[in-house]
Design an enzyme around this catalytic site. Structure first.
Site, short mmCIF file in Angstrom:
data_model
loop_
_atom_site.label_atom_id
_atom_site.label_comp_id
_atom_site.label_asym_id
_atom_site.label_seq_id
_atom_site.Cartn_x
_atom_site.Cartn_y
_atom_site.Cartn_z
N GLN A 211 65.26 -25.36 -17.56
CA GLN A 211 65.33 -24.25 -18.51
C GLN A 211 65.85 -24.71 -19.86
OE1 GLN A 211 67.30 -20.88 -16.84
NE2 GLN A 211 67.32 -19.70 -18.72
N LEU B 175 64.33 -17.35 -20.69
CA LEU B 175 62.92 -17.66 -20.47
C LEU B 175 62.04 -16.41 -20.53
CD1 LEU B 175 63.14 -20.32 -17.61
CD2 LEU B 175 62.56 -20.71 -20.01
N MET C 63 72.64 -6.62 -29.40
CA MET C 63 72.37 -5.19 -29.53
C MET C 63 73.61 -4.46 -29.05
SD MET C 63 69.28 -2.79 -28.04
CE MET C 63 69.89 -2.74 -26.34
N GLU D 181 69.47 -12.27 -29.31
CA GLU D 181 70.16 -12.93 -28.19
C GLU D 181 71.60 -13.19 -28.61
OE1 GLU D 181 71.91 -14.70 -25.37
OE2 GLU D 181 69.85 -14.04 -24.94
N TYR E 93 70.78 -30.31 1.44
CA TYR E 93 71.91 -29.53 1.95
C TYR E 93 72.89 -30.49 2.60
CZ TYR E 93 69.31 -25.24 1.13
OH TYR E 93 68.63 -24.20 0.53
N ASP F 41 65.32 -11.15 -14.79
CA ASP F 41 66.49 -10.88 -13.97
C ASP F 41 67.01 -9.45 -14.12
OD1 ASP F 41 66.39 -13.42 -13.00
OD2 ASP F 41 68.10 -14.19 -14.13
#
Length: 561
Positions: free
Chosen positions: A128, A15, A152, A35, A231, A322
Site C-alpha cells: 500500500q 487506496l 472534513m 485526507e 504462522y 473499509d
C-alpha cells in the site's frame, strides 16, 4: 466564508479514496479529495493485488508501473519449477515451529494463480505504501484535486447535495465545500457512517493485534522454502496472548523486510509497552533465531474485526472500502474490494452527473457491491478460521481465491435478464452471462493482441459475433439518440477485431449474429442470442433500463441460477 462547489467530494485518501478520485477523473468528473494525514501511508499493508484489480489499473494505464514496483505472484509449484527466481514470490502459506525448522513446515494454503484463461493480467505484490503514490499521481495528472493534511470537520446532506466544513490542518483555516455527492472512504471507524447512523452486521471485533515492520536478512534462512505468510507459535512473552488457536504471523513485505503480527490484551498491556527492543526480542523468540539482528522500523496496534455495513447509500452519500466492509486480512481481499467499490461507483456517478442516467442507477451500487462486500468478508473470516483450525465444514464453505477475486457476479437493476441466489458462485462461469465480468478472450487488432476485457473503460460496448455487423448501425443510432457513448466491435468477419484462436463464440456462447452489451466497468449488462428484427430498438430499450431512464422491456435471454 466562501463556498467551493464540486461534483464529488471524497473523504479519505487511502487506496479506496485515491482510486475513486482516479476513476472519476477517468470519466471526466471533477472531484476533490481530503485526507487528514499528511501524505500517503508509510504503513505496509495490503500487498497482494488481485488480477481483477490489476485489470482496473491496466484500464487507466498503470499496469506497467505496478509491475515495476513489485514482484510477480506465482504458484508455489511453478516457482520451484522455474528454479526459485528472486523476482517472483510463491503464494504459499505455511505453519512452522520456527524459521529454524522450515524443513518440517506444513503447507496451509497454496492456491492456484493460473488466471491466464480468465484475465489478460495476473496478481502482483505491491504494498500500500507503494501503490498509494501511484494512484495519487495519476489522479492528479488527470485533474483530481487531492488535499492531504486536510479534514472534513462536519457535513450536512439534503436532497440536492452535501455541504461540508473543511479544515486545513496546517493553518487552521476553515472553508465550505458544496458537493453533489460525497464518497466516504474514511476507514474502519468512518465518522461519516457513524454520523449517518448506518449500522453494521458481522462477528465484530476479533482481537487487538500488533504489527511490526522490521528489517532482517532472512534470505539464507528461508531459501528453498519461501512464503508470503508463516504462522509461528506465539512466543512466551509478557503481554502476548497465549492462545493456541491464534498463532503469531510472519509476512513477507519485500526482499529483506517483514511484518510480524501477534495479538495482545489491551486490558493488560498497552501498545506503548511494546518498545522496539521488546518487539525485536519477541520476533527472535517466535522465529527460533535468538541471534537474529532485527531492525524494527515501525510498530502499530490495530483491531481485527469482521463487519459489513447494512447500507452503502444514504441519499447523496456513499460508503466505500473499509467504511463499508472490514474483515481479517486472510485472502488479501480488503484493499482489492475497496478499489473495486470505487470502480463500480465511478461510472455510475459520471453517468448521472452528465445527465445520461437517472438517479436510480446509483441505487445499483448498493445492490451490487453490498452483497459482494458481505460475501467477501465472510470468505476472509472463513479463511482466517480455517488456517488456524482446519475442518471439513470450513473447507466446504471455502471458495477458491481467484473465484472470490474475479468470478463474482451482480444481481441488480443494471443487469438485465439474470438473477442469482448468491454473489459468489461455486465455480467459474465467465461465459458472457449478464452480471458477470466479460469473459477474457485474446483478439487481434492492427497486428496486436487485445483482450475483450480491455475494450470498455469509458463507454458501453456492443461485442458482436462475426455476422453481427448490423449491430454497428444500431449502436450508432442509440448512442446519438440517448447521448450515451456506445462502441460496437464485431469480432471476426469484416470487423477490425479478429479472432485468431477461434475462441470468441465458444467462450461467450453467442451465435454468429448475437451480441453482448458491456458496461463501462466491464460487466455484461445484457445479451442478445440473435440479431433481433429491431436491433436499435432492443438495444435502446436495454440501455434505458440499465441507465434508469425508462421502464422499457428489452429482448434477450433470461437467465437464472
Amino acid at each position: 466564508m466562501s463556498t467551493e462547489e464540486v461534483p464529488v467530494l471524497i473523504v479519505g485518501g487511502g487506496l479506496t479514496g485515491l482510486s475513486a478520485a482516479l476513476f472519476l477523473s477517468q470519466h471526466g468528473v471533477s472531484c476533490r479529495l481530503v485526507e487528514k494525514h499528511r501524505g500517503t501511508t508509510v504503513l505496509t499493508r495490503a500487498s497482494g493485488i488481485s488480477s481483477r484489480t490489476m485489470e482496473l489499473l491496466r484500464g487507466v494505464g498503470l499496469e506497467r508501473t505496478v509491475i515495476e514496483r513489485g514482484p510477480k505472484l506465482v504458484e508455489g509449484a511453478r516457482w520451484r519449477e522455474l528454479g526459485q527466481p528472486a523476482d517472483q514470490i510463491p503464494w504459499v502459506v505455511i505453519r512452522a515451529n520456527g524459521l529454524h525448522d522450515l524443513e518440517n513446515a506444513v503447507t496451509v494454503e497454496e492456491p492456484s494463480l493460473d488466471v491466464g484463461h480468465l484475465s489478460p493480467t495476473r496478481p502482483y505484490w505491491c504494498g500500500q505504501d507503494r501503490l498509494e503514490p501511484i494512484l495519487r499521481d495519476e489522479a492528479v495528472r488527470r485533474g483530481a484535486r487531492i488535499d492531504f493534511n486536510t479534514r472534513m470537520e462536519a457535513f450536512t446532506a439534503d436532497e440536492s447535495g452535501v455541504t461540508a466544513t473543511i479544515v486545513d490542518q496546517a493553518t487552521g483555516e476553515q472553508s465550505t465545500v458544496r458537493a453533489r455527492y460525497l464518497i466516504a472512504a474514511d476507514g474502519v471507524r468512518s465518522p461519516v457512517r457513524e454520523t449517518l447512523g448506518i449500522t453494521r452486521t458481522g462477528h465484530g471485533t476479533i482481537g487487538n493485534a500488533m504489527s511490526v515492520l522490521f528489517k532482517a536478512d532472512l534470505r539464507d534462512t528461508v531459501k528453498g522454502r519461501r512464503f508470503v505468510i508463516c504462522y509461528l507459535p506465539n512466543p512466551d512473552e509478557p503481554g502476548v496472548l497465549q492462545l493456541p488457536e491464534v498463532p503469531a504471523v510472519l509476512q513477507l513485505f519485500d526482499e529483506d523486510r517483514w511484518i510480524f503480527g501477534f495479538f495482545f490484551d489491551p486490558r493488560e498491556t498497552s501498545p506503548e509497552q511494546f518498545t522496539d527492543e521488546r518487539c525485536a526480542q519477541i520476533i527472535r523468540t517466535a522465529t527460533g533465531l535468538p541471534g537474529l539482528p532485527v531492525e524494527v522500523q515501525m510498530a502499530r496496534p490495530w483491531e481485527m474485526s469482521h463487519n459489513s455495513a447494512r447500507s452503502y447509500r444514504s441519499g447523496r452519500v456513499f460508503l466505500a472500502g473499509d467504511a463499508a466492509h472490514v474483515h481479517p486480512p486472510a485472502g488479501a481481499f480488503g484493499a482489492n474490494g475497496g478499489i473495486q467499490d470505487a470502480h463500480n461507483l465511478a461510472w455510475k456517478l459520471a453517468a448521472v452527473l452528465k445527465g445520461t442516467a437517472g438517479d436510480a442507477l446509483l441505487d445499483t451500487y448498493e445492490q451490487e457491491r453490498l452483497p459482494i462486500g458481505a460475501a467477501v468478508a465472510d470468505q476472509a473470516w472463513i479463511r482466517h478460521t480455517w488456517r488456524l483450525n482446519d475442518s471439513e465444514e470450513l473447507r466446504r464453505a471455502l471458495r477458491e481465491s481467484t473465484l472470490v477475486a474475479t468470478g463474482y457476479r451482480y444481481t441488480s437493476d443494471a443487469v438485465l435478464g439474470a438473477a442469482y441466489p448468491e454473489p459468489i458462485p461455486a465455480a467459474h462461469d465467465l461465459t458472457g452471462r449478464p452480471g458477470y465480468r466479460v469473459p477474457h478472450v485474446w483478439l487481434g487488432r492492427g497486428g496486436e493482441r487485445v483482450s475483450t476485457v480491455d475494450l470498455g473503460g469509458d463507454a458501453f460496448v456492443v461485442l458482436a459475433g462475426p455476422d453481427g455487423g448490423e449491430w454497428q448501425a444500431a449502436a450508432d443510432k442509440v448512442a446519438q439518440d440517448l447521448g450515451v457513448p456506445v462502441h460496437c466491435h464485431p469480432v471476426g468477419g469484416d470487423g477490425q477485431l479478429t479472432d485468431p484462436d477461434g475462441a470468441f463464440l465458444g467462450t461467450t456462447g453467442l451465435t454468429r449474429n448475437g451480441a453482448l452489451l458491456i458496461r463501462p466497468d466491464g460487466f455484461v449488462a445484457w445479451r442478445a442470442e440473435y440479431l433481433p428484427e429491431d436491433a436499435a430498438g432492443e438495444l435502446r430499450s436495454a440501455l434505458e433500463r440499465i441507465l434508469a431512464r425508462t421502464s422499457g422491456t428489452p429482448g434477450g435471454t433470461a437467465l437464472e441460477g
